[in-house]
Enzyme design. Structure first.
Site: not given
Ligand code: PMP
Length: 404
Positions: A198, A360, A221, A195, A118
């Site tokens: 997700q 993104c 999220k 990261d 991302h």
């Protein structure tokens, strides 16, 4: 396959019974428990924490500390002081790139990111590398969209100072092998930055066991509020990192000539914190823990497998990324030459929310050879019927565009 939770837990979903919400990878709906917890903080314990010498302020401080504890437990981080509240994943990753990167990168050093990042885990590293005169290298992807581990192992060298990668791709749903990446980076002493935007909402993280140096996530999220996130780090790496911002709360002593810093976590949280955000994130963590993250992951796996089979069976549909067994609850696809934005607009007419665009992740789009994709993403409140509605809408969209 029923939803894992009742729609009635979510005000927005129960007041919109026909809404098919398939954009949880962008942001998740909020259960009442999260909204109630935040509201309760404002109604019962609201004051500025840390600063007041009165009981109400002490209660606000206590709620903030309790929230940190709950979040630390959820992420499997035994050292609560190493859980830093931020504005979200983008903020967390910028903190690391700016504060750690500026202090530790120099000419000739190398930063490696994967080709599936991302922009939030790509651009900050690209920019700090430019600023510091370091080399910015992109690790290629295996055919399934995960980092190519053989390539990574061959790339790293003593010059490599950072390996930044996603836990789960927001476009492909491909799940990276975090421990192996950490082991490869560890051979050359590079710092690892994961990261988890997700990852955290969809599977058990186990920060201590993963061994990653930094892990970033966004509350919104994972059923929590917008504007809150976490940066979790290994204590020795966080302690060696200069503060990102300076100001109130993060200091020990301010002299006219020099200032000394507070201890973790306060050293990395300048200014009045977003206590309600932290309280909301903690409530989201408790809600997910009560469901069980293994049950959450299993539910999404079953749903995405069903969606993968049904959607990829539609003629002219191309599903990007790994097979159904290897992905989290994200399905990116293109339908013939229908533009994903047109597809999303048509689906919207049927109350179906999907995302369309480059997500993104322009570097990944280039690698996939597409300008944009449509993306459906699933969470605890989705069920088989949502997939059926999606499939019916895609079939219908194909008919509309065939006629046009
Ligand atoms: N990384 C990934 C993999 C993401 O999916 C997102 C959100 N789309 C981000 C980072 C950025 O998260 P936020 O916008 O909450 O800062």
């Amino acid at each position: 396959m029923p939803a894992l939770v009742p729609r009635s837990d979510f005000s927005l979903l129960s007041t919109n019974p026909n809404l098919v919400y398939l954009d949880s990878a962008a942001t998740a709906q909020k259960p009442r428990a999260v909204l109630d917890a935040m509201n309760d903080f404002y109604e019962t314990d609201y004051a500025n924490p840390h600063r007041g010498a009165y009981a109400l302020s002490a209660r606000a401080t206590e709620r903030y500390a309790r929230a940190r504890g709950a979040v630390a437990r959820f992420f499997g981080a035994s050292d609560e002081a190493c859980v830093i509240f931020t504005r979200g994943t983008t903020d967390s990753l910028n903190v690391v790139a700016a504060a750690w990167g500026r202090a530790n990168l120099g000419a000739g050093d190398e930063v490696i990111v994967t080709g599936a990042e991302h922009h939030a885990n790509f651009v900050p590293w690209q920019q700090i590398a430019i600023e510091r005169g370091a080399t910015f290298t992109i690790c290629p992807l295996a055919a399934d969209g995960r980092a190519d581990l053989e390539a990574l192992a061959a790339m790293v060298s003593r010059r490599t100072k950072v390996v930044a990668f996603n836990h789960v791709s927001n476009v492909l749903g491909a799940i990276n092998d975090v421990s192996t990446i950490v082991a490869i980076a560890g051979r050359v002493g590079a710092v690892t930055v994961c990261d988890g935007a997700q990852g955290a909402p969809h599977m058990s993280v186990g920060f201590d066991a993963l061994g990653v140096d930094f892990y970033a996530a966004s509350a919104h999220k994972m059923l929590g509020p917008m504007g809150t996130g976490v940066l979790i780090g290994q204590r020795e790496v966080l302690e060696a990192m200069p503060p990102y911002q300076t100001g109130g709360d993060m200091i020990a002593f301010v002299g006219d000539e020099r200032t000394t810093w507070n201890e973790l976590p306060h050293r990395l949280e300048a200014g009045t914190p977003n206590v309600a955000g932290a309280v909301g994130l903690a409530a989201a963590c408790d809600y997910l823990t009560a469901l069980g993250m293994d049950a959450v992951a299993a539910h999404e796996r079953a749903l995405v497998r069903f969606a993968y089979e049904r959607v990829s069976a539609i003629e002219d549909v191309r599903v990007h990324g790994p097979g159904a067994a290897k992905r989290s609850g994200v399905l990116s696809f293109t339908v013939g030459d229908i533009h994903p934005h047109d597809l999303a607009s048509l689906l919207d007419e049927r109350n179906i929310c999907i995302r369309a665009g480059h997500h993104c992740a322009q570097p990944l789009m280039r690698r996939l050879g597409v300008a944009a994709t449509a993306r459906a993403s699933f969470y605890v409140y989705n069920d088989e019927n949502d997939v059926e509605m999606l499939v019916a809408a895609l079939e219908s969209a194909k008919r509309v565009f065939a006629v046009a």
